[in-house]
Design an enzyme around this catalytic site. Sequence first.
Site, PDB file in Angstrom:
ATOM      1  N   GLN A 142      41.295  14.024  41.263  1.00 27.78           N
ATOM      2  CA  GLN A 142      42.128  13.642  40.116  1.00 27.78           C
ATOM      3  C   GLN A 142      43.208  14.668  39.798  1.00 27.78           C
ATOM      4  O   GLN A 142      44.065  14.417  38.942  1.00 27.78           O
ATOM      5  CB  GLN A 142      41.244  13.424  38.888  1.00 27.78           C
TER       6      GLN A 142
ATOM      7  N   CYS B 227      31.811   5.594  37.853  1.00 25.72           N
ATOM      8  CA  CYS B 227      31.034   6.455  38.753  1.00 25.72           C
ATOM      9  C   CYS B 227      30.727   7.797  38.102  1.00 25.72           C
ATOM     10  O   CYS B 227      30.776   8.848  38.746  1.00 25.72           O
ATOM     11  CB  CYS B 227      31.762   6.659  40.083  1.00 25.72           C
TER      12      CYS B 227
ATOM     13  N   HIS C 272      31.878  13.148  38.961  1.00 28.62           N
ATOM     14  CA  HIS C 272      31.816  11.850  39.627  1.00 28.62           C
ATOM     15  C   HIS C 272      30.551  11.816  40.474  1.00 28.62           C
ATOM     16  O   HIS C 272      30.056  12.848  40.923  1.00 28.62           O
ATOM     17  CB  HIS C 272      33.061  11.698  40.513  1.00 28.62           C
TER      18      HIS C 272
END
Length: 408
Positions: free
Chosen positions: A204, A365, A124
Site C-alpha cells: 500500500q 483481508c 493483511h
Amino acid sequence: MIEREELLKIRREFPILERKVAGNAMIYLDNTATSQTPQGVVDEIVRIYTHEKANVHRGVHTLSQEMTDLQEHTREKVRRYINATGIEEIVFTRGTTEGINLVASSFGRRFKAGDEIILTVMEHHANIVPWQLLHDRTGIVIRVVDIDEKGELDLEQYRTLFNERTVMASFCHVSNVLGTVNPVKEMIGYAHSKGVPVLIDGAQASPHMRLDMQDLDCDFYVFSSHKMYGPTGIGILYGKKKWLEQMPPYQGGGEMIGRVTFEKTTYADLPFKFEAGTPDFVDIAAFSKALEFIERVGIEKIAAHEHDLMEYTQTRMMEIAGMRIFGTSADKSAVISFLVGDIHPYDLGLLLDKQGVEVRTGHHCAMPLMDRLGIPGTVRASFAVYNTIEEADAFLKALRRASAILGA
C-alpha cells in the site's frame, strides 16, 4: 491537487474510466485493492505478444535475447525506483503475498521452536498466515503490536516486545484498512539495534510514496505491480544481498539451477535462484511502462493529489449522521474505511454500486484488525491519481442517498 487540464489528460490514458455502471458514470474508488491500468501498459503487452514473445534466458535466438533484455530492463528500472544497491537484490514474484511466503519459508528455515516474530494487529492476512504456517512447522511464537484509538501503532509496546528470543519483525508500511502510514524507518532502526531483521509489506506504500531502500535500511521489502498501475500477477521482493545469498531456494525447477544431476543440484546466482520456471516475462516487461507512467506524473504529485482528495472527502463525510471513520492518523494514505450507523457494509456497498460508485466492502483481508475494532467489516473508498473532486462529490451524494434509503 493536480491541475484540471493535466488531470483530464491523465484520465484519457485510462479508457475504463469512461465505463458506465447501472446506467451511471463509473466512479472507481477501489484503488487500494487494485489500480486501473493506463493504455501504454496495455499496448506494451499487446506489442510483446504480437512481435517479441519468446522465453527468457534460454535461447540464443533473436526473440529470446530481445525478451530477456526487456525483462532485465524492468529489473534495473525497479532497482532504480526503490534505490536498491544492485539488480541481484530484485526478485520477481507473483505478488506481495508470494514475496512474504518466500521469506517466511526460506529465511524462516533458520528459526526454531520458541523463537519470536513481531507482527502488528493491522496486518493483511498475507503478512499473518505465512508466519502461522511457519509456526505450525517450527514452533515459533508470534507477538502482536496493538493500535490506539487513531489507528496508530503502540510504539512503546513494540519496543517492549523485543527480547533475546526475537528473530524477526514484519509489518506493513501502510495499513490497507486504516490508511495509517507507519513510522517504519524508526521501527526498523530499533529492530536493528536489537540485531533483528525486518520485512516490510509495501503493497500500500509503493503506489503513493517514494521508496528508498538505502534510507529505510530494511532487510526485505515486498510490493505488487497491480497496485501501481501495472499488470496483475507480478510482484517484487527486495532483499539485502547478504540475506538472499544465505537463503535456500523457495521453489525448484528450471532457470534457478547451476547444474543438475540425480546426485546433487547447484543453484544459479542471485536473483535467479529464487525465480524457478518460466516467469510472466510479458507482464514483467510491461511493468516498466507503469513505472514510467508514475515517474512521468511524479510520485510526490500523485501523493499530494490523492491526499487532498482524501482530506476533502473525509471532512465532508463527517457531516453524514452516524458516520464512523476508522483510521484518523495524522500521517495517513488516501484510504477511508467507514460505517454509517448500523448499516451493514455490504448493503451500503451494493447501493453505492447501483449509483455507479465502486468501493470495497468486507474485512479487507484484515480479520484480526476487524476483531480489534469490534466490527464485522467496513466500506472502503480509496483514491488514485485519476480520481477527481467531481467524483468525490458524486460519491458523497451517492453515500447520502444510500444512507437515507437504508435508514441511517
